[in-house]
Design a protein around this motif. Sequence first.
Motif, PDB file in Angstrom:
ATOM      1  N   ILE A  76       2.209 -15.375  -4.368  1.00 59.93           N
ATOM      2  CA  ILE A  76       1.913 -14.092  -3.722  1.00 59.93           C
ATOM      3  C   ILE A  76       3.163 -13.513  -3.072  1.00 59.93           C
ATOM      4  O   ILE A  76       3.378 -12.294  -3.099  1.00 59.93           O
ATOM      5  CB  ILE A  76       0.775 -14.246  -2.697  1.00 59.93           C
ATOM      6  CG1 ILE A  76      -0.511 -14.679  -3.409  1.00 59.93           C
ATOM      7  CG2 ILE A  76       0.543 -12.940  -1.949  1.00 59.93           C
ATOM      8  CD1 ILE A  76      -0.926 -13.776  -4.563  1.00 59.93           C
ATOM      9  N   LYS A  94      -2.009  -7.826 -10.603  1.00 64.45           N
ATOM     10  CA  LYS A  94      -1.257  -9.078 -10.488  1.00 64.45           C
ATOM     11  C   LYS A  94      -1.673  -9.925 -11.692  1.00 64.45           C
ATOM     12  O   LYS A  94      -2.824 -10.355 -11.796  1.00 64.45           O
ATOM     13  CB  LYS A  94      -1.583  -9.781  -9.162  1.00 64.45           C
ATOM     14  CG  LYS A  94      -0.839 -11.116  -8.960  1.00 64.45           C
ATOM     15  CD  LYS A  94      -1.655 -12.232  -9.557  1.00 64.45           C
ATOM     16  CE  LYS A  94      -0.870 -13.541  -9.601  1.00 64.45           C
ATOM     17  NZ  LYS A  94      -1.466 -14.485 -10.577  1.00 64.45           N
ATOM     18  N   GLY A 147      -7.634 -15.064 -11.024  1.00 63.97           N
ATOM     19  CA  GLY A 147      -6.284 -14.825 -10.526  1.00 63.97           C
ATOM     20  C   GLY A 147      -5.267 -14.327 -11.535  1.00 63.97           C
ATOM     21  O   GLY A 147      -4.425 -13.505 -11.204  1.00 63.97           O
ATOM     22  N   LYS A 150      -5.810  -9.889 -12.338  1.00 65.48           N
ATOM     23  CA  LYS A 150      -6.378  -9.089 -11.259  1.00 65.48           C
ATOM     24  C   LYS A 150      -5.949  -7.623 -11.371  1.00 65.48           C
ATOM     25  O   LYS A 150      -4.762  -7.318 -11.434  1.00 65.48           O
ATOM     26  CB  LYS A 150      -5.901  -9.624  -9.903  1.00 65.48           C
ATOM     27  CG  LYS A 150      -6.405 -11.021  -9.569  1.00 65.48           C
ATOM     28  CD  LYS A 150      -7.784 -10.967  -8.961  1.00 65.48           C
ATOM     29  CE  LYS A 150      -8.173 -12.302  -8.355  1.00 65.48           C
ATOM     30  NZ  LYS A 150      -9.493 -12.252  -7.710  1.00 65.48           N
ATOM     31  N   TYR A 152      -6.644  -3.956  -9.256  1.00 68.49           N
ATOM     32  CA  TYR A 152      -7.227  -3.365  -8.054  1.00 68.49           C
ATOM     33  C   TYR A 152      -7.024  -1.849  -8.056  1.00 68.49           C
ATOM     34  O   TYR A 152      -5.935  -1.368  -8.410  1.00 68.49           O
ATOM     35  CB  TYR A 152      -6.541  -3.893  -6.789  1.00 68.49           C
ATOM     36  CG  TYR A 152      -6.424  -5.382  -6.662  1.00 68.49           C
ATOM     37  CD1 TYR A 152      -7.322  -6.115  -5.881  1.00 68.49           C
ATOM     38  CD2 TYR A 152      -5.387  -6.074  -7.283  1.00 68.49           C
ATOM     39  CE1 TYR A 152      -7.186  -7.486  -5.736  1.00 68.49           C
ATOM     40  CE2 TYR A 152      -5.248  -7.446  -7.143  1.00 68.49           C
ATOM     41  CZ  TYR A 152      -6.153  -8.146  -6.376  1.00 68.49           C
ATOM     42  OH  TYR A 152      -6.012  -9.499  -6.235  1.00 68.49           O
ATOM     43  N   LEU A 163      -2.821  -8.939  -0.536  1.00 72.10           N
ATOM     44  CA  LEU A 163      -3.187 -10.312  -0.903  1.00 72.10           C
ATOM     45  C   LEU A 163      -2.701 -11.313   0.133  1.00 72.10           C
ATOM     46  O   LEU A 163      -1.587 -11.195   0.652  1.00 72.10           O
ATOM     47  CB  LEU A 163      -2.612 -10.656  -2.283  1.00 72.10           C
ATOM     48  CG  LEU A 163      -2.975  -9.678  -3.402  1.00 72.10           C
ATOM     49  CD1 LEU A 163      -2.441 -10.167  -4.738  1.00 72.10           C
ATOM     50  CD2 LEU A 163      -4.485  -9.451  -3.475  1.00 72.10           C
ATOM     51  N   ARG A 164      -3.535 -12.307   0.426  1.00 70.81           N
ATOM     52  CA  ARG A 164      -3.190 -13.342   1.388  1.00 70.81           C
ATOM     53  C   ARG A 164      -2.274 -14.375   0.732  1.00 70.81           C
ATOM     54  O   ARG A 164      -2.548 -14.840  -0.366  1.00 70.81           O
ATOM     55  CB  ARG A 164      -4.445 -14.044   1.925  1.00 70.81           C
ATOM     56  CG  ARG A 164      -5.508 -13.102   2.495  1.00 70.81           C
ATOM     57  CD  ARG A 164      -4.958 -12.245   3.629  1.00 70.81           C
ATOM     58  NE  ARG A 164      -5.999 -11.537   4.336  1.00 70.81           N
ATOM     59  CZ  ARG A 164      -6.419 -10.298   4.048  1.00 70.81           C
ATOM     60  NH1 ARG A 164      -5.868  -9.642   3.041  1.00 70.81           N
ATOM     61  NH2 ARG A 164      -7.358  -9.709   4.765  1.00 70.81           N
ATOM     62  N   TRP A 169      -6.249 -17.113  -2.178  1.00 69.97           N
ATOM     63  CA  TRP A 169      -6.010 -15.670  -2.192  1.00 69.97           C
ATOM     64  C   TRP A 169      -6.883 -14.946  -3.205  1.00 69.97           C
ATOM     65  O   TRP A 169      -7.310 -13.805  -2.972  1.00 69.97           O
ATOM     66  CB  TRP A 169      -4.530 -15.391  -2.505  1.00 69.97           C
ATOM     67  CG  TRP A 169      -4.127 -15.717  -3.916  1.00 69.97           C
ATOM     68  CD1 TRP A 169      -3.630 -16.889  -4.381  1.00 69.97           C
ATOM     69  CD2 TRP A 169      -4.226 -14.850  -5.059  1.00 69.97           C
ATOM     70  NE1 TRP A 169      -3.399 -16.824  -5.742  1.00 69.97           N
ATOM     71  CE2 TRP A 169      -3.755 -15.575  -6.185  1.00 69.97           C
ATOM     72  CE3 TRP A 169      -4.668 -13.537  -5.241  1.00 69.97           C
ATOM     73  CZ2 TRP A 169      -3.717 -15.034  -7.463  1.00 69.97           C
ATOM     74  CZ3 TRP A 169      -4.627 -12.991  -6.522  1.00 69.97           C
ATOM     75  CH2 TRP A 169      -4.155 -13.739  -7.613  1.00 69.97           C
ATOM     76  N   ASP A 170      -7.159 -15.626  -4.352  1.00 71.07           N
ATOM     77  CA  ASP A 170      -7.916 -14.990  -5.421  1.00 71.07           C
ATOM     78  C   ASP A 170      -9.426 -15.140  -5.257  1.00 71.07           C
ATOM     79  O   ASP A 170     -10.192 -14.778  -6.148  1.00 71.07           O
ATOM     80  CB  ASP A 170      -7.476 -15.531  -6.783  1.00 71.07           C
ATOM     81  CG  ASP A 170      -7.570 -17.044  -6.886  1.00 71.07           C
ATOM     82  OD1 ASP A 170      -7.664 -17.703  -5.841  1.00 71.07           O
ATOM     83  OD2 ASP A 170      -7.550 -17.565  -8.019  1.00 71.07           O
ATOM     84  N   ASP A 173      -9.860 -12.175  -1.730  1.00 71.37           N
ATOM     85  CA  ASP A 173      -9.727 -10.757  -2.081  1.00 71.37           C
ATOM     86  C   ASP A 173     -11.043 -10.199  -2.626  1.00 71.37           C
ATOM     87  O   ASP A 173     -11.435  -9.067  -2.303  1.00 71.37           O
ATOM     88  CB  ASP A 173      -8.580 -10.540  -3.077  1.00 71.37           C
ATOM     89  CG  ASP A 173      -8.779 -11.260  -4.405  1.00 71.37           C
ATOM     90  OD1 ASP A 173      -9.619 -12.172  -4.478  1.00 71.37           O
ATOM     91  OD2 ASP A 173      -8.067 -10.914  -5.368  1.00 71.37           O
TER      92      ASP A 173
END
Length: 280
Positions: A76, A94, A147, A150, A152, A163-164, A169-170, A173
């Motif tokens: 990330i 991503k 993941g 992705k 958005y 994103l964290r 993270w996946d 979100d």
Amino acid sequence: MNISIVIPAHNEASFLKDCLDSFITQTHTPNELIIVDDNSTDSTYQIAKDYSTKYVWIQVIQRKSSDEHIPGKKVIDTFNFGLSHSSGYDVIGKFDADIILPTNYFEVMLNHFQSNWKLGMCSGLLHIKKGNDWVYEQIADKNHIRGPIKLYHKACFEKIGGLRAGVGWDTVDVLLTKYHDFETLTDTSLMVKHLRPTGHGYSKRSYSSKGEALYKMRYGIVLAKIAALKMAWQAKSLRLYPQTVLGYLRAVFSGLPRFVTKDEGSFIRKYRWKGILKKL
């Protein structure tokens, strides 16, 4: 709608050419494709560079980072580095470097986003090769956006705060997308070939990190145990269950910072319990 795709890449020479070939043969190519070479020691950068000299909408940049493997966070951080070089977008993606897209992928994705103003995330479905066939990669429900692919809408991406940087993270979100009242969609007609099956290189440390992620998403211990059991079952290795739970407990006692607020955590727990009860 402008589409910007970022591909974080580390030692992806074995897959990158096939991946990029599937981008350039799209019926609707992205407005920009940013490949971020993160400390590769193989020919990843040169392969990407060759494509960028032929196609003006492809660019390759290099990122120098620590050689330490940090699950979730490093990819990330690399994605965000690439995103900072974007010239602007309505849809941000991503993607991983080990996938092959069907030729109409972005054309169909755009149609979905343009026909539903509440759509926040969209994708096709990942398939892996078994024998001579490509079969659905059964490590998640078919309604979960994975993941490696992705996409958005900008409004959703900004609302969830990007994103964290960490394992989970996946998942977070998707949950935050639901929290902010956006919709998600997986188009089952779009078969994306996943050249390197998920789980490649997973270790005990990886599953400990997954437990930590459950804590950061405020699952609570009971939900965390259920999620850990499901992950271990999918991995066909029940010994990974205690590793995940142990990772969760370590995070509790360490008081690590969370991915989400208390209100978001409350929503996530209710949403997860609703999904579990629906399956009973």
